[in-house]
Structure formats: structure tokens, C-alpha cells
Design a protein around this motif. Sequence first.
Motif: not given
Length: 239
Positions: A134-135, A138
Motif C-alpha cells: 500500500d505504501d 501510494r
Amino acid sequence: MNAPEGLDRDARRGLAHELVERLKDRILSGEIAPGDRLPTESSLVEEFGVSRTVVREAVSRLQAAGLVETFQGRGSFVLEVPQATDHLALREVRSHRDVLELLEFRIGVESEAAGLAAVRRTDRQLKAIERALDDFRRIGDDPARSVEADFAFHRKIAAASGNRFYTDLIDSLGPMMIMLPRTRLDSAYEMSDATHLTRVVLEHQNIHDAIARSDPEAARAAARVHLSNTRHRLTEPGT
């Protein structure tokens, strides 16, 4: 204008690539230290006998690799270079062949680590892999941060293998294992390119999904495909 000695106008990968290599060597050697500003666009044009377009493309590639950060009106500044251990000495990885061999090595190591992670991972470790994914999704288009985010994803998988030697090995390579291939990618594969970023995120997602399903063969295959694709991007510029 004539190119100075060492800048090969006949190189297959082009003048921008040659200029990236010259500037990267100065950064990795410490000649241009973290926090220092790169030479101005005008001074690079004069020193290397190239156009402003070539200089801008080279700086863009250094930015995409996480080596510099550019501020409008102030110039481009060198970021802190991630360190590797003396044993693997990634600072000595210089040539295109060296980077290809590094990726071959990673394919063998990280494919097996992913397979073991699919069998041995805990729920907490799976969550850690998911957070790292997810990081990266993003901030993947932020060159100053995406190298660390990319590295964190691969490290979390190594940790989930349940074998500390995988984690130790990935730690010894450090974020440089991500940065070095990026400096040699064709401009079509910069992380700022939305299509390329989407492709890389999908490759990471496939590894995560196979680990989540506890499917070791699919995890090995997904890791191999991801790293093999990176290697292919280095051997087939513009495709």
C-alpha cells in the motif's frame, strides 16, 4: 560542440544515459555529496557538450532513481545514498552487465524467499507485506521516497520466509538493490510514468496475492516474473 572524453555519442542507449552514468559515478563516489546541488544546467551543457534537452532528461532519470530531488527555482540536490555492506559492495556495481547479474542473483534468492513466505508467513507478516504494498502504491511516483518503499516490500517478504539468512541478505544489499537498476532504465520506465508504475504495482500485487493464498509455486512464479521483467526492461530499452 564536441563531447568530452568518456561521453560516447555512439552509445546505443544515447547521450542522456551516458550523462546519467557520469553524474551517478560522481554521486556514488562522494564527489558530489548528499545535500550538494548538482551543477547547473548551463554548466553541464558546457562541460559535456550536449543540449539542454539531454541534460534535463539525465537529471529526470537521476530523480526517478532516487538519487536527486529537484526544487523549482533552486535546482537539483543529491539525496543520501543508501548504504550496502562491505561484503557485497554494491558501490562496485558499475557496468550494465553488473546490474543484469545483480538481477539474476535476486531472481534466484527472492523467488525462493517468496515461495517460503507463502508457506510460513504469519497473519502479522502478511499484514506487513500488505502495508508495504500500500505504501509503494501510494508514493511510488515520488522518486525521493519510492526506493525505500519498494525495498521495504521486498524485505517484508524475505522476513516472512522464516529464514533469517534471507532477511540478512536483503538487508546487506539494502535499498541500493532497487536504486542501481533504476539508473539504467530507459526513460519510458521511470516511476513517474503512470503506465509503468501501474505495471510494477500489479507485479507486486501478484506476489502478495500468491503469498496470501499460501500458494508457494505461484509466489515463486510471481516473484520471478517481476524481477525478470525488470531485467528485460534493462535489455530492451523502449519496449
